[in-house]
Design an enzyme around this catalytic site. Structure first.
Site, PDB file in Angstrom:
ATOM      1  N   ASP A   1      13.139 -26.372  62.772  1.00  0.00           N
ATOM      2  CA  ASP A   1      14.230 -26.630  61.826  1.00  0.00           C
ATOM      3  C   ASP A   1      14.048 -27.933  61.047  1.00  0.00           C
ATOM      4  O   ASP A   1      15.025 -28.613  60.712  1.00  0.00           O
ATOM      5  CB  ASP A   1      15.589 -26.636  62.548  1.00  0.00           C
ATOM      6  N   GLU A   2      12.817 -28.266  60.747  1.00  0.00           N
ATOM      7  CA  GLU A   2      12.545 -29.512  59.999  1.00  0.00           C
ATOM      8  C   GLU A   2      12.714 -29.305  58.490  1.00  0.00           C
ATOM      9  O   GLU A   2      12.447 -30.222  57.697  1.00  0.00           O
ATOM     10  CB  GLU A   2      11.109 -29.991  60.274  1.00  0.00           C
TER      11      GLU A   2
ATOM     12  N   LYS B   1      11.102 -26.575  56.922  1.00  0.00           N
ATOM     13  CA  LYS B   1       9.812 -26.028  56.481  1.00  0.00           C
ATOM     14  C   LYS B   1      10.013 -25.035  55.337  1.00  0.00           C
ATOM     15  O   LYS B   1       9.243 -24.997  54.391  1.00  0.00           O
ATOM     16  CB  LYS B   1       9.125 -25.298  57.651  1.00  0.00           C
TER      17      LYS B   1
ATOM     18  N   LYS C   1      12.240 -24.874  53.005  1.00  0.00           N
ATOM     19  CA  LYS C   1      12.446 -25.542  51.717  1.00  0.00           C
ATOM     20  C   LYS C   1      11.115 -26.001  51.131  1.00  0.00           C
ATOM     21  O   LYS C   1      10.836 -25.801  49.951  1.00  0.00           O
ATOM     22  CB  LYS C   1      13.405 -26.735  51.872  1.00  0.00           C
TER      23      LYS C   1
ATOM     24  N   ALA D   1      12.605 -17.581  64.264  1.00  0.00           N
ATOM     25  CA  ALA D   1      12.616 -18.542  63.162  1.00  0.00           C
ATOM     26  C   ALA D   1      13.780 -18.253  62.224  1.00  0.00           C
ATOM     27  O   ALA D   1      14.194 -17.110  62.059  1.00  0.00           O
ATOM     28  CB  ALA D   1      11.305 -18.444  62.386  1.00  0.00           C
ATOM     29  N   GLY D   2      14.293 -19.308  61.620  1.00  0.00           N
ATOM     30  CA  GLY D   2      15.291 -19.162  60.564  1.00  0.00           C
ATOM     31  C   GLY D   2      14.966 -20.204  59.514  1.00  0.00           C
ATOM     32  O   GLY D   2      15.120 -21.391  59.755  1.00  0.00           O
ATOM     33  N   HIS D   3      14.442 -19.765  58.383  1.00  0.00           N
ATOM     34  CA  HIS D   3      14.011 -20.695  57.342  1.00  0.00           C
ATOM     35  C   HIS D   3      14.952 -20.573  56.143  1.00  0.00           C
ATOM     36  O   HIS D   3      15.162 -19.469  55.631  1.00  0.00           O
ATOM     37  CB  HIS D   3      12.568 -20.398  56.929  1.00  0.00           C
TER      38      HIS D   3
ATOM     39  N   GLN E   1       8.743 -22.571  63.908  1.00  0.00           N
ATOM     40  CA  GLN E   1       9.044 -23.456  65.045  1.00  0.00           C
ATOM     41  C   GLN E   1       8.490 -24.859  64.745  1.00  0.00           C
ATOM     42  O   GLN E   1       8.342 -25.203  63.591  1.00  0.00           O
ATOM     43  CB  GLN E   1       8.475 -22.892  66.355  1.00  0.00           C
TER      44      GLN E   1
ATOM     45  N   ARG F   1      23.897 -21.768  67.038  1.00  0.00           N
ATOM     46  CA  ARG F   1      24.172 -22.762  68.086  1.00  0.00           C
ATOM     47  C   ARG F   1      24.171 -24.172  67.492  1.00  0.00           C
ATOM     48  O   ARG F   1      23.328 -24.484  66.633  1.00  0.00           O
ATOM     49  CB  ARG F   1      23.072 -22.715  69.165  1.00  0.00           C
TER      50      ARG F   1
ATOM     51  N   MET G   1      15.719 -34.320  54.828  1.00  0.00           N
ATOM     52  CA  MET G   1      17.084 -34.645  55.235  1.00  0.00           C
ATOM     53  C   MET G   1      17.353 -36.153  55.245  1.00  0.00           C
ATOM     54  O   MET G   1      18.198 -36.617  56.006  1.00  0.00           O
ATOM     55  CB  MET G   1      17.410 -34.104  56.635  1.00  0.00           C
TER      56      MET G   1
ATOM     57  N   ASP H   1      18.880 -37.869  53.107  1.00  0.00           N
ATOM     58  CA  ASP H   1      20.262 -38.098  52.661  1.00  0.00           C
ATOM     59  C   ASP H   1      21.247 -38.146  53.826  1.00  0.00           C
ATOM     60  O   ASP H   1      22.259 -38.847  53.770  1.00  0.00           O
ATOM     61  CB  ASP H   1      20.692 -36.987  51.679  1.00  0.00           C
TER      62      ASP H   1
ATOM     63  N   SER I   1      12.794 -35.436  50.903  1.00  0.00           N
ATOM     64  CA  SER I   1      13.835 -34.475  50.546  1.00  0.00           C
ATOM     65  C   SER I   1      15.209 -35.116  50.733  1.00  0.00           C
ATOM     66  O   SER I   1      15.479 -35.730  51.766  1.00  0.00           O
ATOM     67  CB  SER I   1      13.686 -33.223  51.409  1.00  0.00           C
TER      68      SER I   1
END
Ligand code: GDP
Ligand code: IMO
Ligand code: MG
Length: 433
Positions: free
Chosen positions: A13-14, A16, A18, A39-41, A228, A307, A335, A337, A417
């Site tokens: 969740d870094e 990637k 984006k 994964a969730g991108h 991941q 979660r 992130m 910001d 970013s």
């Protein structure tokens, strides 16, 4: 043979997705080569948000071919839902998506096994892995075990019905004997359902290994999208609190089926702080108001499971380790910001273990659990940087923070970013910041 690779250097969740979307413009092919629907991108373009699980984040660019290779564990109904959801939003998915016939298939028994195993604590401890319950570990286990594996290409073979019957019978026995729920596992129904999925997926299925070898030899520009993060790597991460594949840079060649030396650039994606979902040690975790603030400002809730993510300070010991392990050339710090408005910022620069200061990332989780982070404190910045588009528009505090991260990790920063949108990205100056 130009190949660029994007690898998460923390616990996933870094952002990637984006970065991959952004880099897609300068590539011909985008490749997902490991993991599955765990994964969730997220990609945000012009206020529209797309959440992708199996489909490469290059899909929003119509000029690019997206490829899912042999290293991925594929859940057919999930990818079909993704294709339908994208189509409903005007993103055509046709010839621009190719899926390896060698990819292993996640079946209903894998999900049941994931539930069953996730209920148990691991390795003599009391903590659970806290998987995404997407059947990932059980599917990879069957791949390596071979006897109970089903690959996408098998769905088109005459022996598929018998293969399902044989494996389903064994799985029902195993799951029931282990106290799990095997009621939904009906071989005939699963065979019919997966034949239906196979028909719909057929136009996309092919030999991606041959395709990528040809493409690389004809100098097509290939972008490899990591999933991941390197600390979740099954061999080199915080085992057993990891995923079931090589999610650090060392996994790209095996998962994609291309020689590693064809990848000429590896970008390490780093969140400006740390997060982790699920169990396992997290030395810089802030289970307090600071962690809560980061979670709320960064909207740190899982893309796949919803979660709440555990949040904490940047761990430069861990990131230096994963940047080296992954062969990273430059960093994308995401992130940034989210840290705005905090009075001061901390970075973990070393650990203390048994009274000794160490800069090595421990190989055993029991040691990682016992380390005390040694922090360096930097002043924060109070202005909102979400609108910054050039490096020199960042406040001094953000500049100093980024320089220190680069120094500690030992790699130059190529991207910064400052918000989820594609446009909220700064190309860092070539002098290495
Ligand atoms: P991935 O799995 O590495 O692709 O990352 P995720 O999509 O799971 O999580 C990253 C989250 O941060 C998503 O909700 C993104 O839209 C969001 N995001 C990406 N970059 C930035 C950024 O620079 N600032 C903020 N505030 N959010 C970002
Ligand atoms: P992206 O690609 C964050 C974590 C799970 C769990 C462990 C094992 O979006 O960065 P699994 O279901 O893989 O067996 O779970 O790994 N995990 C992730 N955490 N981002 C991910 O993917 C993850 N994929 C798996 O939370 O701790
Ligand atoms: Mg994610």
């Amino acid at each position: 043979m130009p190949g660029t690779c994007v690898i998460g250097l923390q616990w996933g969740d870094e952002a990637k997705g984006k970065l991959v979307d952004l880099l897609t413009a300068e590539h011909d092919i985008v490749v997902r080569y490991l993991g599955g629907a765990n994964a969730g991108h997220t990609v945000v373009v012009g206020g529209e948000t797309y959440k992708l699980h199996l489909i490469p984040s290059g899909i929003l660019n119509p000029n690019v071919r997206n490829v899912i290779t042999a290293g991925v564990v594929l859940n057919p109904p999930t990818i079909l839902q993704e294709i339908d959801a994208l189509s409903a939003r005007g993103i055509a998915v046709g010839k621009n998506l190719m899926i390896s016939d060698r990819a292993h298939v996640v079946l209903p028994w894998h999900i049941a096994e994931d539930r069953l195993m996730n209920d148990s604590p691991v390795s003599g401890g009391t903590e659970q892995i806290g998987t995404t319950l997407r059947g990932i570990g059980p599917c990879y286990k069957d791949k390596v075990g071979r006897t109970f594996a089903i690959r996408l290409g098998d769905l088109y073979r005459p022996g598929f019905r018998d293969q399902v019957a044989r494996i389903a019978a064994a799985k029902v026995r195993w799951i029931a004997s282990a106290g799990g729920n095997a009621r939904g596992i009906d071989a005939e129904r699963i065979h019919a359902e997966y034949r239906g999925y196979a028909d719909r997926l057929e136009p996309h299925v092919g030999d991606t290994t041959a395709f990528l070898l040809d493409a690389a030899e004809s100098d097509r520009r290939i972008l490899y999208e990591g999933a991941q993060g390197a600390l979740l790597d099954v061999d080199h991460g915080t085992f057993p609190f990891v995923t079931s594949s090589n999610s650090s840079g060392v996994g790209v060649a095996a998962g994609a089926g291309v020689p590693g030396r064809w990848i000429h650039r590896t970008i390490g994606v780093v969140k400006a702080y740390s997060t982790r979902v699920g169990g396992g040690p997290f030395p810089t975790e802030q289970d307090n108001a600071t962690g809560q603030r980061i979670r709320e400002v960064g909207r740190e809730y899982g893309t796949t499971t919803g979660r709440p993510r555990r949040c904490g300070w940047l761990d430069a010991v861990a990131v230096r380790y994963t940047a080296r392990l992954s062969g990273v050339d430059s960093l994308a710090v995401m992130m940034v910001d989210v840290l705005g408005g905090l009075p001061e910022l901390k970075i973990c620069v070393a650990y203390e273990l048994d009274g000794k200061r160490i800069s090595r990332f421990p190989s055993h989780v029991d040691d990682l659990r016992r380390v005390e982070p040694v922090y360096e404190t930097l002043p924060g910045w109070q202005s909102d940087i979400a609108g910054a588009r050039r490096y020199d528009e960042l406040p001094d505090g953000a500049d100093a923070y980024l320089r220190r991260v680069s120094e500690l990790v030992g790699r130059p920063i190529a991207f910064v970013s400052v918000g989820p949108d594609r446009a909220q990205t700064i190309l860092a100056p070539a002098d290495g910041r």
